[in-house]
Each structure stands twice: as C-alpha cells, then as structure tokens.
Scaffold this active site. Structure first.
Site, mmCIF file in Angstrom:
data_model
loop_
_atom_site.group_PDB
_atom_site.id
_atom_site.type_symbol
_atom_site.label_atom_id
_atom_site.label_comp_id
_atom_site.label_asym_id
_atom_site.label_seq_id
_atom_site.Cartn_x
_atom_site.Cartn_y
_atom_site.Cartn_z
ATOM 1 N N GLY A 81 0.822 -1.192 -0.022
ATOM 2 C CA GLY A 81 -0.184 0.056 -0.048
ATOM 3 C C GLY A 81 0.847 1.210 0.073
ATOM 4 O O GLY A 81 0.523 2.107 -0.805
ATOM 5 N N THR A 82 1.870 1.156 0.857
ATOM 6 C CA THR A 82 2.569 2.632 1.078
ATOM 7 C C THR A 82 3.382 2.781 -0.542
ATOM 8 O O THR A 82 3.310 4.004 -0.904
ATOM 9 C CB THR A 82 3.766 2.353 1.949
ATOM 10 O OG1 THR A 82 3.376 1.922 3.131
ATOM 11 C CG2 THR A 82 4.628 3.477 2.168
ATOM 12 N N ASN A 160 -8.732 4.026 7.747
ATOM 13 C CA ASN A 160 -8.254 2.574 8.589
ATOM 14 C C ASN A 160 -8.243 2.745 10.295
ATOM 15 O O ASN A 160 -8.338 1.769 10.722
ATOM 16 C CB ASN A 160 -6.737 2.485 8.366
ATOM 17 C CG ASN A 160 -6.003 3.750 8.396
ATOM 18 O OD1 ASN A 160 -6.190 4.916 7.589
ATOM 19 N ND2 ASN A 160 -5.027 4.127 9.351
ATOM 20 N N GLN A 188 -7.831 -0.523 2.914
ATOM 21 C CA GLN A 188 -8.524 -1.021 3.955
ATOM 22 C C GLN A 188 -10.004 -1.853 3.405
ATOM 23 O O GLN A 188 -10.615 -2.598 4.214
ATOM 24 C CB GLN A 188 -9.054 -0.115 5.012
ATOM 25 C CG GLN A 188 -7.805 0.373 5.931
ATOM 26 C CD GLN A 188 -7.361 -0.917 6.948
ATOM 27 O OE1 GLN A 188 -8.070 -1.770 7.186
ATOM 28 N NE2 GLN A 188 -6.127 -0.806 7.098
ATOM 29 N N SER A 208 -3.272 -3.410 -0.843
ATOM 30 C CA SER A 208 -2.059 -4.063 -0.212
ATOM 31 C C SER A 208 -2.783 -5.571 0.259
ATOM 32 O O SER A 208 -3.702 -5.560 1.033
ATOM 33 C CB SER A 208 -1.707 -3.333 1.013
ATOM 34 O OG SER A 208 -0.784 -4.002 1.698
ATOM 35 N N ALA A 209 -1.896 -6.427 0.043
ATOM 36 C CA ALA A 209 -2.405 -7.958 0.110
ATOM 37 C C ALA A 209 -2.381 -8.293 1.487
ATOM 38 O O ALA A 209 -3.307 -9.043 1.664
ATOM 39 C CB ALA A 209 -1.437 -8.892 -0.649
ATOM 40 N N HIS A 210 -1.436 -7.792 2.298
ATOM 41 C CA HIS A 210 -1.745 -8.567 3.841
ATOM 42 C C HIS A 210 -2.821 -7.738 4.524
ATOM 43 O O HIS A 210 -3.319 -8.190 5.686
ATOM 44 C CB HIS A 210 -0.463 -8.138 4.489
ATOM 45 C CG HIS A 210 -0.172 -6.608 5.192
ATOM 46 N ND1 HIS A 210 -0.525 -6.146 6.306
ATOM 47 C CD2 HIS A 210 0.212 -5.477 4.521
ATOM 48 C CE1 HIS A 210 -0.190 -4.713 6.472
ATOM 49 N NE2 HIS A 210 0.155 -4.345 5.284
ATOM 50 N N THR A 246 12.440 -7.963 -10.668
ATOM 51 C CA THR A 246 12.077 -9.108 -10.645
ATOM 52 C C THR A 246 10.987 -9.153 -9.680
ATOM 53 O O THR A 246 10.817 -8.753 -8.576
ATOM 54 C CB THR A 246 13.127 -10.049 -10.525
ATOM 55 O OG1 THR A 246 14.310 -9.814 -11.269
ATOM 56 C CG2 THR A 246 12.663 -11.411 -10.654
ATOM 57 N N CYS A 334 0.827 2.727 12.691
ATOM 58 C CA CYS A 334 1.999 3.625 12.853
ATOM 59 C C CYS A 334 1.816 4.634 14.123
ATOM 60 O O CYS A 334 2.883 5.029 14.631
ATOM 61 C CB CYS A 334 2.232 4.894 11.584
ATOM 62 S SG CYS A 334 1.251 3.845 10.203
HETATM 63 N N1 PLP Z 1 -3.148 2.863 3.209
HETATM 64 C C1 PLP Z 1 -3.973 2.350 4.236
HETATM 65 C C2 PLP Z 1 -5.409 3.062 4.218
HETATM 66 C C3 PLP Z 1 -3.552 1.658 5.416
HETATM 67 O O1 PLP Z 1 -4.395 1.191 6.201
HETATM 68 C C4 PLP Z 1 -2.150 1.049 5.221
HETATM 69 C C5 PLP Z 1 -1.624 0.259 6.300
HETATM 70 O O2 PLP Z 1 -2.167 0.411 7.294
HETATM 71 C C6 PLP Z 1 -1.380 1.476 3.986
HETATM 72 C C7 PLP Z 1 -1.984 2.396 3.183
HETATM 73 C C8 PLP Z 1 0.018 1.204 3.805
HETATM 74 O O3 PLP Z 1 -0.097 -0.114 3.430
HETATM 75 P P1 PLP Z 1 1.221 -1.187 3.550
HETATM 76 O O4 PLP Z 1 1.305 -1.609 4.832
HETATM 77 O O5 PLP Z 1 0.821 -2.247 2.620
HETATM 78 O O6 PLP Z 1 2.462 -0.401 3.221
#
Ligand code: PLP
Length: 385
Positions: A81-82, A160, A188, A208-210, A246, A334
């Site tokens: 996601g970041t 989030n 989210q 973001s997969a996790h 890769t 965070c």
């Molecule tokens: N954007 C949102 C709304 C999120 O909740 C998060 C992670 O908590 C991210 C971005 C960042 O994702 P990643 O942990 O995959 O970098």
C-alpha cells in the site's frame, strides 16, 4: 529477563487488530511455497523452466482484475500500500509543472499525507479538505478546494482508524467534471466490501495484500487504461515497463488467491464480521461505561470499532489487554509508535476527555462471539480497577 509477551502462549491470543494486518489464507500459503521452492524461475527468462512463473503472473493479474472489474493490463504489482500510494501521487504530480496542485483530506493514512509533504517540499501545492465529525467528506467542501491548477485528487475509500467509507463515485465524478485525475487508497476496503472500478470511475487505486489475507510486502496499483504515470523504479522492463524489478511471483500468486477467496465469500464474511461486531457492541453497552463510538456508524467498514472511553488512557488499555493476550490498537499501527492522539481522532474533533482513551478493535470473519465477550470482560476488569 523473560519477555513479557512470552507469558501469553501464542495459541491463546485473541487477535482483534485485523486493520493492522490479517492472517494468511491457507490456500494462498500453500500455493506460495511452490513458487518459492520448486517453480522458482525468473518470469522474464525465455526458457521453458520460466513458463510456470510467467503463466502464474498472468493468471494472478487476471484473477485480481476480475475481482475489481478491471482489465489485467491495468494491474501493476508493487511492494504494498505504501508504495502504491507514493507512486500514485508522485507518478502523476511529476508529470506536471512545479506550481500545480493536488487535493487530499486530513484523515488519510501517512502513506498519503507524508507523500504530500514530500511533493510540497519539491514545489507542488497541496490543499486539504476537512471531514465532518464522523469522518465524511462533504462534496461541496471538496468542490471549494478545486482550482484551475488542481491536477489530482486523492481520497481514501475507507479509513483505517474509524472505518468511515467515502462517497468515492460522487467525489470521482466531481474530479472528472473538472478534468482532474482521481486516486483512491482502497487498502482497507478491498477484499472486504465489493469494489467495481469501472462503476466507481477511479483512475488509480492502491491495494495491499496483507490487509486481505495475503502476504506482507506485496500489493498493486490499479492504473486505468489511458492514464499516464511517471515510473518510480527504473531498471528492467517488468510490469509493462512501468515498474522495474524481478516480480515477487510467490507473493503475487498468494495475493491473487487471497483476494479471490475474499471476494467470492464477501457477503458471508461481511455478515459474520457484522454479527461479532453487533454482539461486541451489545456486550459493551451492558457495562454502562461512558464511551463513544467514532466514525460513520451507518457507512463504515464492518469489523472496525473505534471506541473512546471517557477519562481513560488508550495506551494503558492496549498494554493491559496485551498482558491478557488480546491484540488491539490505539489508532493506526504507525501512530502507536508516536504515542499521541491520532490525526484522525483530532480531525473528527473528539473532545480531549474522550480522545485520550481511544482504542481500535478490528474484527474479521474468524473472530468469535466468545472472543468479543472476553475482550469486553477484560475491558471491564481494567476500567474498574
Ligand atoms: N493505506 C492505508 C489506508 C492503510 O491502512 C495502510 C496500512 O495500514 C497503508 C496504506 C500502507 O499499506 P502497507 O502496509 O501495505 O504499506
């Protein structure tokens, strides 16, 4: 000295922090191993041994595209996601002159807010739209921020910390009426509520997969066909020449399986999660504590419950629950490092006597009523002592 966490056996943990990360899907985990151990070839190589990983990438792209009603060529794999958020903003702004502007809102994740700070530092302008006291953006407020220099609007699909879902289709329509590109951070939301990118009309979308039972460190950016973005990672010709490096084939395969499983079962999962949430809220009500539930209760992600207890301390609650093997959060993962009232809680103007006592509980389809009951019981014990 023994680490205090060792006192809690991992099997006894009640995990209620699914907005921070989720447990990997079984099928995704099994399939992932094949591409780490047996079919470990580099998908860019021309020989027969690479055929499996090349095919796996193609299939994963198709599966993911289908889940959100996109075309496979519109899915570009990233590290999560970041990266997707950074890329969406930098990738659009860097194609424009330095005095151009973008709009975002005050309750975005730091992956957006800190990227905005970066582009401001290098000469672009950023305008911030406010949210109301449940975290909703009012369309008229967004409209007021639009100027002839605005080239990008980035608004998250669901928050989030408080779970509030934004009216993305309407916000995107407003952007397009003004010839502005629209990005949404759906990290989210995806895999938890139905998403159709064609219906929404968004130009860019981060995932973001996790957050949907896939592995960590993998995600994607949806880039609508015809939208140009500047590359951020330069090197080889992977990912249609847009993102060099890769590909993490095993993680990509697992991400696709996890998303597909979540999307196929989305209604059942939603119902299960809502049921645990309803049960938890009912139990909590019976304690007669003085608390408020933050966010838009009529339009939010199921499972995310953001509670502010009057005259309590969120950090203390988190640590006391942790001692009992219960994982919750004080805000976003965070923010828990910074140990202060989160920007989201400030933006929705929760009064100080409640704000400091804020915790986020985030349930998923696997949480049970028994677990919900135990969390309320422990909260009861902590707040009454
Ligand atoms: N954007 C949102 C709304 C999120 O909740 C998060 C992670 O908590 C991210 C971005 C960042 O994702 P990643 O942990 O995959 O970098």
């Amino acid at each position: 000295m023994k680490d205090v966490n060792c006192l809690v056996k991992m099997k006894d943990v009640i995990y209620a922090d699914n907005a921070a990360t989720t447990k990997i899907d079984n099928k995704a985990y099994i399939e992932m191993q094949r591409f780490l151990k047996d079919d470990y070839s580099n998908p860019s190589q021309p020989y027969v041994f690479s055929k499996e990983s090349k095919l796996a990438l193609k299939r994963a792209r198709e599966i993911i595209a289908k889940c959100i009603n996109a075309e496979p060529e519109e899915i570009v794999f990233t590290s999560g996601g970041t990266e997707s958020d950074n890329w969406a903003i930098n990738g659009i702004m860097l194609l424009h002159q330095k005095n151009k502007r973008m709009i975002t809102d005050e309750i975005e994740h730091h992956a957006i807010l800190n990227t905005c700070k970066f582009i401001e530092k290098i000469g672009y302008g950023v305008d911030y739209v406010t949210v109301n006291n449940v975290g909703q953006i009012e369309i008229s407020n967004l409209e007021k921020k639009i100027s002839e220099d605005t080239v990008l609007i980035s608004i998250m699909m669901a928050n989030n910390e408080i779970g509030t879902i934004q009216p993305i289709k309407d916000l995107c329509n407003l952007a397009h009426k003004n010839n502005i590109i629209f990005h949404t951070d759906a990290v989210q939301a995806i895999g938890h509520i139905p998403i159709d990118v064609k219906d929404l009309g968004v130009d860019l979308m981060s995932a973001s997969a996790h957050k949907f039972n896939g592995p960590k460190g993998i995600g994607f950016l949806y880039i609508k066909s015809g939208i140009n973005v500047e590359s951020m990672l330069h090197g080889g010709r992977q990912e249609f020449g847009l993102r060099a490096g890769t590909e993490n084939v095993a993680a990509i395969v697992a991400m696709a399986i996890a998303l597909q499983n979540n999307c196929v079962n989305i209604e059942t999962n939603l119902e299960k999660t809502k049921e645990v949430e309803r049960f938890f809220l009912g139990e909590l009500q019976q304690t007669q504590f003085d608390y408020i539930i933050n966010g838009d209760l009529n339009n939010k992600l199921p499972g995310i419950i953001n509670i502010s207890f009057k005259n309590a301390n969120g950090e203390m609650l988190l640590h006391r629950l942790d001692l009992k093997g219960i994982c919750v959060s004080t805000g976003s993962a965070c923010d828990s490092v910074e140990n202060q009232i989160s920007h989201v809680i400030k933006a929705i103007k929760v009064s100080n006597e409640y704000a400091e006592g804020t915790i986020r509980i985030s349930f998923c389809k696997e949480n049970t009523q028994q677990e919900a009951k135990q969390i309320v019981q422990e909260l009861y014990n902590i707040l009454n002592n």
